[in-house]
Write an enzyme that holds these catalytic residues in place. Sequence first.
Site, PDB file in Angstrom:
ATOM      1  N   ASP A 148      38.161   5.350  70.594  1.00 21.27           N
ATOM      2  CA  ASP A 148      36.705   5.231  70.765  1.00 21.27           C
ATOM      3  C   ASP A 148      36.280   3.766  70.890  1.00 21.27           C
ATOM      4  OD1 ASP A 148      37.005   7.886  70.260  1.00 21.27           O
ATOM      5  OD2 ASP A 148      36.025   7.856  68.302  1.00 21.27           O
ATOM      6  N   LEU A 180      30.171  11.514  70.658  1.00 15.02           N
ATOM      7  CA  LEU A 180      30.164  10.534  71.756  1.00 15.02           C
ATOM      8  C   LEU A 180      30.393   9.124  71.226  1.00 15.02           C
ATOM      9  CD1 LEU A 180      27.232  11.921  73.908  1.00 15.02           C
ATOM     10  CD2 LEU A 180      29.660  12.448  73.994  1.00 15.02           C
ATOM     11  N   SER A 181      30.832   9.043  69.970  1.00 20.45           N
ATOM     12  CA  SER A 181      31.241   7.773  69.373  1.00 20.45           C
ATOM     13  C   SER A 181      30.099   6.787  69.183  1.00 20.45           C
ATOM     14  CB  SER A 181      32.361   7.125  70.190  1.00 20.45           C
ATOM     15  OG  SER A 181      33.451   7.977  70.215  1.00 20.45           O
ATOM     16  N   SER A 182      29.016   7.271  68.645  1.00 18.94           N
ATOM     17  CA  SER A 182      27.907   6.351  68.369  1.00 18.94           C
ATOM     18  C   SER A 182      28.321   5.338  67.296  1.00 18.94           C
ATOM     19  CB  SER A 182      26.653   7.108  67.932  1.00 18.94           C
ATOM     20  OG  SER A 182      26.933   7.931  66.831  1.00 18.94           O
ATOM     21  N   GLY A 238      26.405  12.169  65.930  1.00 19.71           N
ATOM     22  CA  GLY A 238      27.111  13.385  65.518  1.00 19.71           C
ATOM     23  C   GLY A 238      27.472  14.289  66.682  1.00 19.71           C
ATOM     24  N   ALA A 239      27.326  13.804  67.904  1.00 22.61           N
ATOM     25  CA  ALA A 239      27.622  14.646  69.064  1.00 22.61           C
ATOM     26  C   ALA A 239      29.040  14.412  69.574  1.00 22.61           C
ATOM     27  CB  ALA A 239      26.615  14.369  70.176  1.00 22.61           C
ATOM     28  N   GLU A 273      35.659   1.377  60.794  1.00 24.63           N
ATOM     29  CA  GLU A 273      35.494   2.838  60.726  1.00 24.63           C
ATOM     30  C   GLU A 273      36.426   3.416  59.657  1.00 24.63           C
ATOM     31  OE1 GLU A 273      33.497   4.687  63.261  1.00 24.63           O
ATOM     32  OE2 GLU A 273      33.746   6.353  61.876  1.00 24.63           O
ATOM     33  N   SER A 312      17.042  -0.578  61.695  1.00 22.42           N
ATOM     34  CA  SER A 312      17.300   0.426  62.720  1.00 22.42           C
ATOM     35  C   SER A 312      15.979   0.973  63.221  1.00 22.42           C
ATOM     36  CB  SER A 312      18.134   1.581  62.146  1.00 22.42           C
ATOM     37  OG  SER A 312      17.996   2.716  62.989  1.00 22.42           O
TER      38      SER A 312
HETATM   39  C1  GLA Z   1      37.786  10.906  67.163  1.00 27.40           C
HETATM   40  C2  GLA Z   1      38.528   9.640  66.741  1.00 27.40           C
HETATM   41  C3  GLA Z   1      39.476   9.155  67.835  1.00 27.40           C
HETATM   42  C4  GLA Z   1      40.366  10.283  68.340  1.00 27.40           C
HETATM   43  C5  GLA Z   1      39.560  11.548  68.620  1.00 27.40           C
HETATM   44  C6  GLA Z   1      40.425  12.730  68.933  1.00 27.40           C
HETATM   45  O1  GLA Z   1      36.919  10.636  68.215  1.00 27.40           O
HETATM   46  O2  GLA Z   1      37.624   8.623  66.414  1.00 27.40           O
HETATM   47  O3  GLA Z   1      40.232   8.065  67.382  1.00 27.40           O
HETATM   48  O4  GLA Z   1      41.400  10.532  67.439  1.00 27.40           O
HETATM   49  O5  GLA Z   1      38.710  11.896  67.544  1.00 27.40           O
HETATM   50  O6  GLA Z   1      41.111  12.525  70.121  1.00 27.40           O
END
Ligand code: GLA
Length: 388
Positions: free
Chosen positions: A167, A120-122, A117-118, A155, A65
């Site tokens: 996500d 935004l689905s990193s 951790g924001a 995940e 990384s």
């Molecule tokens: C996180 C989870 C998603 C979803 C949202 C809430 O981002 O990874 O699958 O459940 O929370 O909408």
Amino acid sequence: MINKITDIFRQKFFVEPLVVRAPGRVNIIGEHTDYNEGFVLPAAIDKSIFVAVSKINDGQAHLYSADFDESFHFPLLYIEPTKKWTTYILGVVDQLLKRGCHIEGFNLAVYGDIPIGAGLSSSAALECATVFALNELFSLGLEKIEMVRIAQKAENTYGGVMCGIMDQFASMFGKRNHVIKLDCRSLQYEYKPLKLEGYKIVLFDTNVKHKLASTEYNTRREQCEQGVKWIQERYEGITSLRGVTIEMLQQCVAPQDDIIYKRCKYVVEETQRLLAGCEDLERGDIQSLGRKMFQTHEDLASEYEVSCRELDFLVSAVRGNPAVLGARMMGGGFGGCTINLVKESAIEELTQLIYDSYKMKMKLEMTPYVVEVEQGTQRINSNVYANV
Ligand code: GLA
């Protein structure tokens, strides 16, 4: 970014890589509905993770990384979850091996600009980038939807969060300037043009991530499942909160447990709100969509109880401001970002105002991000990203 990841990879592994970009996501409306088989309305954004890979014939995963400047080596035959960024990559590898996919040793470097951790689905982006890159590298022939499931399962198993599919789906299937209306039961989806007419998506990052986030997330999921069980005692054919009505909840859940009733009621109402919000979008009535976002926030805070004082502060600070159509906490909750629809000409001034008041009241820095809606996960070279 593309040149940067390629350079990083060359310096580390001395060969030419195959490079994949996977984006983070926003969600306009429809929160905590995905694992309840409801609808969501996410979009991929212009913040991404880049993964570069090459083959190496030694049965190991060599992971680097650039963000953490850390290297690790794992024999593919003995992988297990870790407490680091590597866990998302290994989770994907584990899923691929479990499905009987033939993968050999590989080098992998990762680099990105999705804040960690924001909300935004990193992690979803890292999973999507990894599965996409390994699929290409080893010609596994996986369909995109299978890759989404693998990423989600990674995940669940290695990331320790029983997340829904939103996500990973958004990161994989995103389309420039479109939101995805995804039915999380059938996985049918529709792209809808996101016409914001002089408004932009602005994220305000609280810069906090409270510790309870993942345990509380899993608890919410269990509470919804408990609600469904009580309904099933009276109604046949119910497998999730999808299709459940408020009357059913009053009849079967309210007498059993007040808190579970509140949770389930939120989910049922949020699904309705999302469907109405999609109609707003189709009619071009973003004012009305914005009002629904504020309502979602209120209910997430009081009924579903996944907000926190920092998020509440940021939403109240913009409420009533004529430049802001809608705002709410986004994602799992307990920290991360709020999503705001803000008039383009007012973004700078508003951001300064919120930054100052957040600092004064919360004693914390707020980080703003103005995001664009981008393509989903893709293999790239220097030309491709610029042209899609
Ligand atoms: C996180 C989870 C998603 C979803 C949202 C809430 O981002 O990874 O699958 O459940 O929370 O909408």
